[in-house]
Design a protein around this motif. Sequence first.
Motif, PDB file in Angstrom:
ATOM      1  N   LEU A  24       0.828  -1.209   0.000  1.00  0.00           N
ATOM      2  CA  LEU A  24       0.000   0.000   0.000  1.00  0.00           C
ATOM      3  C   LEU A  24       0.860   1.255   0.000  1.00  0.00           C
ATOM      4  CD1 LEU A  24      -2.815  -1.039   2.511  1.00  0.00           C
ATOM      5  CD2 LEU A  24      -2.943  -0.939   0.020  1.00  0.00           C
ATOM      6  N   ALA A  25       1.926   1.248   0.791  1.00  0.00           N
ATOM      7  CA  ALA A  25       2.787   2.433   0.860  1.00  0.00           C
ATOM      8  C   ALA A  25       3.443   2.722  -0.488  1.00  0.00           C
ATOM      9  CB  ALA A  25       3.851   2.232   1.940  1.00  0.00           C
ATOM     10  N   VAL A  26       3.989   1.677  -1.120  1.00  0.00           N
ATOM     11  CA  VAL A  26       4.650   1.868  -2.415  1.00  0.00           C
ATOM     12  C   VAL A  26       3.637   2.276  -3.483  1.00  0.00           C
ATOM     13  CG1 VAL A  26       5.932   0.713  -4.254  1.00  0.00           C
ATOM     14  CG2 VAL A  26       6.524   0.284  -1.869  1.00  0.00           C
ATOM     15  N   LEU A  27       2.462   1.652  -3.469  1.00  0.00           N
ATOM     16  CA  LEU A  27       1.446   1.967  -4.475  1.00  0.00           C
ATOM     17  C   LEU A  27       0.975   3.406  -4.345  1.00  0.00           C
ATOM     18  CD1 LEU A  27      -0.371   0.954  -6.759  1.00  0.00           C
ATOM     19  CD2 LEU A  27      -2.024   0.235  -5.031  1.00  0.00           C
ATOM     20  N   VAL A  28       0.709   3.853  -3.115  1.00  0.00           N
ATOM     21  CA  VAL A  28       0.264   5.239  -2.905  1.00  0.00           C
ATOM     22  C   VAL A  28       1.339   6.216  -3.354  1.00  0.00           C
ATOM     23  CG1 VAL A  28      -0.312   6.941  -1.137  1.00  0.00           C
ATOM     24  CG2 VAL A  28      -1.363   4.674  -1.059  1.00  0.00           C
ATOM     25  N   MET A  29       2.594   5.912  -3.024  1.00  0.00           N
ATOM     26  CA  MET A  29       3.684   6.798  -3.420  1.00  0.00           C
ATOM     27  C   MET A  29       3.781   6.895  -4.944  1.00  0.00           C
ATOM     28  SD  MET A  29       7.771   6.339  -2.850  1.00  0.00           S
ATOM     29  CE  MET A  29       7.754   4.957  -4.014  1.00  0.00           C
ATOM     30  N   LEU A  30       3.759   5.754  -5.633  1.00  0.00           N
ATOM     31  CA  LEU A  30       3.871   5.762  -7.089  1.00  0.00           C
ATOM     32  C   LEU A  30       2.702   6.482  -7.739  1.00  0.00           C
ATOM     33  CD1 LEU A  30       5.104   2.117  -7.860  1.00  0.00           C
ATOM     34  CD2 LEU A  30       6.414   4.228  -8.080  1.00  0.00           C
ATOM     35  N   VAL A  31       1.484   6.194  -7.282  1.00  0.00           N
ATOM     36  CA  VAL A  31       0.300   6.792  -7.894  1.00  0.00           C
ATOM     37  C   VAL A  31       0.275   8.298  -7.668  1.00  0.00           C
ATOM     38  CG1 VAL A  31      -2.221   6.899  -7.794  1.00  0.00           C
ATOM     39  CG2 VAL A  31      -1.079   4.692  -7.830  1.00  0.00           C
ATOM     40  N   LEU A  32       0.626   8.751  -6.460  1.00  0.00           N
ATOM     41  CA  LEU A  32       0.623  10.188  -6.182  1.00  0.00           C
ATOM     42  C   LEU A  32       1.624  10.929  -7.070  1.00  0.00           C
ATOM     43  CD1 LEU A  32       0.323  10.432  -2.287  1.00  0.00           C
ATOM     44  CD2 LEU A  32      -1.374  11.092  -3.997  1.00  0.00           C
ATOM     45  N   VAL A  33       2.843  10.403  -7.162  1.00  0.00           N
ATOM     46  CA  VAL A  33       3.868  11.072  -7.965  1.00  0.00           C
ATOM     47  C   VAL A  33       3.484  11.076  -9.438  1.00  0.00           C
ATOM     48  CG1 VAL A  33       6.262  10.944  -8.738  1.00  0.00           C
ATOM     49  CG2 VAL A  33       5.723  10.571  -6.332  1.00  0.00           C
ATOM     50  N   LEU A  34       3.070   9.924  -9.953  1.00  0.00           N
ATOM     51  CA  LEU A  34       2.737   9.832 -11.375  1.00  0.00           C
ATOM     52  C   LEU A  34       1.478  10.622 -11.717  1.00  0.00           C
ATOM     53  CD1 LEU A  34       3.540   6.053 -11.840  1.00  0.00           C
ATOM     54  CD2 LEU A  34       4.836   7.968 -12.757  1.00  0.00           C
ATOM     55  N   GLN A  35       0.508  10.657 -10.797  1.00  0.00           N
ATOM     56  CA  GLN A  35      -0.706  11.426 -11.056  1.00  0.00           C
ATOM     57  C   GLN A  35      -0.414  12.924 -11.103  1.00  0.00           C
ATOM     58  OE1 GLN A  35      -4.384  10.585 -11.640  1.00  0.00           O
ATOM     59  NE2 GLN A  35      -3.602  12.495 -12.453  1.00  0.00           N
ATOM     60  N   MET A  36       0.455  13.395 -10.213  1.00  0.00           N
ATOM     61  CA  MET A  36       0.810  14.818 -10.242  1.00  0.00           C
ATOM     62  C   MET A  36       1.510  15.186 -11.553  1.00  0.00           C
ATOM     63  SD  MET A  36       1.926  15.891  -6.361  1.00  0.00           S
ATOM     64  CE  MET A  36       3.166  14.608  -6.185  1.00  0.00           C
ATOM     65  N   LEU A  37       2.435  14.339 -11.995  1.00  0.00           N
ATOM     66  CA  LEU A  37       3.133  14.605 -13.247  1.00  0.00           C
ATOM     67  C   LEU A  37       2.166  14.563 -14.430  1.00  0.00           C
ATOM     68  CD1 LEU A  37       6.390  12.511 -12.675  1.00  0.00           C
ATOM     69  CD2 LEU A  37       6.125  14.998 -12.525  1.00  0.00           C
ATOM     70  N   ASP A  38       1.264  13.580 -14.415  1.00  0.00           N
ATOM     71  CA  ASP A  38       0.299  13.456 -15.510  1.00  0.00           C
ATOM     72  C   ASP A  38      -0.664  14.640 -15.518  1.00  0.00           C
ATOM     73  OD1 ASP A  38      -1.023  11.752 -17.631  1.00  0.00           O
ATOM     74  OD2 ASP A  38      -2.684  11.942 -16.229  1.00  0.00           O
ATOM     75  N   LEU A  39      -1.091  15.078 -14.336  1.00  0.00           N
ATOM     76  CA  LEU A  39      -2.023  16.203 -14.258  1.00  0.00           C
ATOM     77  C   LEU A  39      -1.372  17.492 -14.729  1.00  0.00           C
ATOM     78  CD1 LEU A  39      -4.864  17.026 -13.442  1.00  0.00           C
ATOM     79  CD2 LEU A  39      -4.023  17.451 -11.129  1.00  0.00           C
ATOM     80  N   LEU A  40      -0.089  17.653 -14.454  1.00  0.00           N
ATOM     81  CA  LEU A  40       0.623  18.833 -14.957  1.00  0.00           C
ATOM     82  C   LEU A  40       0.625  18.879 -16.479  1.00  0.00           C
ATOM     83  CD1 LEU A  40       3.721  19.011 -12.561  1.00  0.00           C
ATOM     84  CD2 LEU A  40       1.824  20.644 -12.710  1.00  0.00           C
ATOM     85  N   GLY A  41       0.728  17.715 -17.103  1.00  0.00           N
ATOM     86  CA  GLY A  41       0.746  17.659 -18.555  1.00  0.00           C
ATOM     87  C   GLY A  41      -0.618  17.860 -19.188  1.00  0.00           C
ATOM     88  N   GLU A  42      -1.700  17.476 -18.493  1.00  0.00           N
ATOM     89  CA  GLU A  42      -3.044  17.526 -19.071  1.00  0.00           C
ATOM     90  C   GLU A  42      -3.869  18.712 -18.601  1.00  0.00           C
ATOM     91  OE1 GLU A  42      -4.678  15.578 -21.333  1.00  0.00           O
ATOM     92  OE2 GLU A  42      -2.755  14.636 -21.744  1.00  0.00           O
TER      93      GLU A  42
END
Length: 365
Positions: A24-42
């Motif tokens: 859960l810790a690794v998944l939350v970390m990965l999703v948060l970081v990748l979602q922020m980067l993706d949201l910046l692009g879109e």
Amino acid sequence: MLSDFFPSRTLTLYLAKLFVTRILAVLVMLVLVLQMLDLLGESGAILAKPGNGEAQLWTYVTLRVPQLVARFLPYSVLLATLLTFWPLNQNSEIISMRAAGLSAHQVLAPMLLTALVVALLSFAFNERVVTRATATLKAWQAAEYGAIPKQGGARANVYLRDGDNILMAASLSGRGPAMEMTNVTWYRRDAGSIVQGQIRAPRATYAAPGWKLENAVEFDVQGARSKSLGTVILAKGVTPEQIAISKVDPDAENIFELGRSISALKAAGRRTSELEGKWWHKISGPLSALLMPLLGSVAAFGLARSGQLLIRGVIGMALGFLYFVIDNAALAIGNFGGYPPLIAAWSPFFLFALLGETVLVRTEE
């Protein structure tokens, strides 16, 4: 008999709890970081649409997060395996378990069981949540982040032949006679496939036969002029049944819908090997989580004081990531007809299962 394969109840719960919290810790970390980067692009494209604001940004996040969770859950299980085994080995807990008479398979059993539960939950999540979110997001992107289609069965970028003519729609929603197209363009072509004119409309519905285009505007290529047509009925040779099999997105359909689409395409004489490979991969993909403890177990065994713990961790990570590379390659080769769909979807899984078991047995010896 099965209980003999596991260590004591206390130790089983201890290992399972460690493993779950790290997943859960690794998944939350990965999703948060990748979602922020993706949201910046879109975010620029979303906010460029008049009327869009913070609410639409949160809508995009709710549709994108399920895709990120589904994609990176197996990676999270791999990294969680290493983060669980590394401290256990470093603190000599693995040595204590082995000294108590537990085999390598018994030490690994609680984590394999946990990974199996994660795989089953992942499969259910993919089929119930991810497919719907993917279909809605693709239809929304096709509408350039305008109004989200409310009906089910949303598809994006539909392309259909009407004799020599072409009917295209940015998005389509609904099923059967209730289908509705948006941002529709009908291209009038001659026998040489040269476009003579086009008719555009913001919306089209099935007229049985044909499609009723509302507020249509015609552009004549030869005369370079346009005129308003109001409501017209075109493409009488295009039926909802043809649309149903014209474009099948395996990522936007659950396993049952995809199975029906494959049957319909086979009945129409279409090639379905790519879709069959994706159908099998809907099962083998989530089960890849079951492989991660087996591949990462190389970091669990061996003396920490030998100075090879870092190397073992790197080897475990490399084996896990190599599986994902070969899995994607096999699926791509299967899409081109190089492998049968069943082999393309399952051969990497069984190959690395045997590889991981070989490493584990070698460690046991």
